[in-house]
Design a protein around this motif. Sequence first.
Motif, PDB file in Angstrom:
ATOM      1  N   LEU A 178       0.820  -1.205   0.000  1.00  0.00           N
ATOM      2  CA  LEU A 178       0.000   0.000   0.000  1.00  0.00           C
ATOM      3  C   LEU A 178       0.860   1.264   0.000  1.00  0.00           C
ATOM      4  CD1 LEU A 178      -2.696  -1.234   2.511  1.00  0.00           C
ATOM      5  CD2 LEU A 178      -3.150  -0.515   0.159  1.00  0.00           C
ATOM      6  N   VAL A 179       1.863   1.319   0.867  1.00  0.00           N
ATOM      7  CA  VAL A 179       2.659   2.548   0.935  1.00  0.00           C
ATOM      8  C   VAL A 179       3.580   2.707  -0.275  1.00  0.00           C
ATOM      9  CG1 VAL A 179       2.572   2.612   3.455  1.00  0.00           C
ATOM     10  CG2 VAL A 179       4.509   1.511   2.336  1.00  0.00           C
ATOM     11  N   ALA A 180       3.942   1.583  -0.909  1.00  0.00           N
ATOM     12  CA  ALA A 180       4.811   1.663  -2.079  1.00  0.00           C
ATOM     13  C   ALA A 180       4.038   2.077  -3.330  1.00  0.00           C
ATOM     14  CB  ALA A 180       5.489   0.316  -2.323  1.00  0.00           C
ATOM     15  N   SER A 181       2.723   1.803  -3.358  1.00  0.00           N
ATOM     16  CA  SER A 181       1.941   2.030  -4.570  1.00  0.00           C
ATOM     17  C   SER A 181       1.032   3.244  -4.492  1.00  0.00           C
ATOM     18  CB  SER A 181       1.091   0.785  -4.865  1.00  0.00           C
ATOM     19  OG  SER A 181       1.895  -0.372  -4.987  1.00  0.00           O
ATOM     20  N   ALA A 182       0.585   3.597  -3.296  1.00  0.00           N
ATOM     21  CA  ALA A 182      -0.397   4.674  -3.167  1.00  0.00           C
ATOM     22  C   ALA A 182       0.256   6.042  -3.344  1.00  0.00           C
ATOM     23  CB  ALA A 182      -1.074   4.599  -1.802  1.00  0.00           C
ATOM     24  N   GLU A 183      -0.446   6.921  -4.064  1.00  0.00           N
ATOM     25  CA  GLU A 183       0.049   8.285  -4.246  1.00  0.00           C
ATOM     26  C   GLU A 183      -0.557   9.244  -3.229  1.00  0.00           C
ATOM     27  OE1 GLU A 183      -0.528   9.452  -8.282  1.00  0.00           O
ATOM     28  OE2 GLU A 183       1.078   8.153  -9.021  1.00  0.00           O
ATOM     29  N   ASN A 184      -1.596   8.803  -2.523  1.00  0.00           N
ATOM     30  CA  ASN A 184      -2.267   9.660  -1.549  1.00  0.00           C
ATOM     31  C   ASN A 184      -2.512   8.859  -0.290  1.00  0.00           C
ATOM     32  OD1 ASN A 184      -3.628  11.711  -0.281  1.00  0.00           O
ATOM     33  ND2 ASN A 184      -5.428  11.649  -1.598  1.00  0.00           N
ATOM     34  N   ILE A 185      -1.694   9.092   0.734  1.00  0.00           N
ATOM     35  CA  ILE A 185      -1.814   8.366   1.996  1.00  0.00           C
ATOM     36  C   ILE A 185      -2.102   9.357   3.125  1.00  0.00           C
ATOM     37  CG2 ILE A 185      -0.612   6.951   3.719  1.00  0.00           C
ATOM     38  CD1 ILE A 185       1.035   5.771   1.446  1.00  0.00           C
ATOM     39  N   ILE A 186      -3.190   9.097   3.844  1.00  0.00           N
ATOM     40  CA  ILE A 186      -3.516   9.862   5.034  1.00  0.00           C
ATOM     41  C   ILE A 186      -3.391   8.928   6.230  1.00  0.00           C
ATOM     42  CG2 ILE A 186      -5.313  11.133   6.275  1.00  0.00           C
ATOM     43  CD1 ILE A 186      -6.478  11.962   3.600  1.00  0.00           C
ATOM     44  N   VAL A 187      -2.737   9.388   7.275  1.00  0.00           N
ATOM     45  CA  VAL A 187      -2.543   8.586   8.484  1.00  0.00           C
ATOM     46  C   VAL A 187      -3.491   9.063   9.578  1.00  0.00           C
ATOM     47  CG1 VAL A 187      -0.952   8.103  10.383  1.00  0.00           C
ATOM     48  CG2 VAL A 187      -0.167   7.910   8.024  1.00  0.00           C
ATOM     49  N   ALA A 188      -4.152   8.103  10.198  1.00  0.00           N
ATOM     50  CA  ALA A 188      -4.993   8.345  11.375  1.00  0.00           C
ATOM     51  C   ALA A 188      -4.270   7.752  12.576  1.00  0.00           C
ATOM     52  CB  ALA A 188      -6.362   7.689  11.198  1.00  0.00           C
ATOM     53  N   MET A 189      -3.920   8.586  13.544  1.00  0.00           N
ATOM     54  CA  MET A 189      -3.129   8.084  14.669  1.00  0.00           C
ATOM     55  C   MET A 189      -3.278   9.002  15.879  1.00  0.00           C
ATOM     56  SD  MET A 189       0.697   9.289  13.409  1.00  0.00           S
ATOM     57  CE  MET A 189       1.557   8.666  14.859  1.00  0.00           C
TER      58      MET A 189
END
Length: 218
Positions: free
Chosen positions: A132-143
């Motif tokens: 997911l992190v290698a392929s996605a261009e838009n990552i939002i983190v919930a933490m």
Amino acid sequence: MALDKVGIAKRIAKELQEGFYVNLGIGIPTLVANYIPDGMNVEFQSENGVLGMGPFPFEGDEDADLINAGKQTITTLPGASFFDSAMSFGMIRSQHVDLTILGAMEVSENGDIANWKIPGKMVKGMGGAMDLVASAENIIVAMMHVNKAGESKILKKCTLPLTGVGCVKKVVTELALMEITPNGFKLLERAPGVSVEEIIKATEAELIIEGTIPEMSI
């Protein structure tokens, strides 16, 4: 007043757009499906082979045969489809997922994410996180902004084993919404009742603060 997990999910749901295909990670991200803006059509995907997940099920409504990649029970919407994980990862690796929402243990100011391993502790494992992190261009983190000891998880440099490098675009915590820029974390919004000073105190990394920081609308 800091947000709870539902508040974080509600704020992230405002980042959804019509027609998006979205992958939800384990934990807080699964709650985002409950707060899709009215009238918006969004397709939620899970890497174990589901497209068309619905809201997180209420207690008593669970179907043990319907699960996501984290083995949590899910609901499905009319028209949902099921397929093998090879096809699911094919969707991810060929960048057919528009937005990925992940949980994290740490995020660094250059967009690195650590969310799969704490040395010496039992955790759920890697799963599809690296794909997911290698392929996605838009990552939002919930933490959460800080750990149980009150130590910041928004860092200059991650201390835990990395899942991905330079991939996170935005982070939503119980205290703030931040965007990761070439110069580090930029504070965009603060949680209702939370001051900029409180956010600075809870953040190990340097924050870019420009002008008046508005409160989140939840």
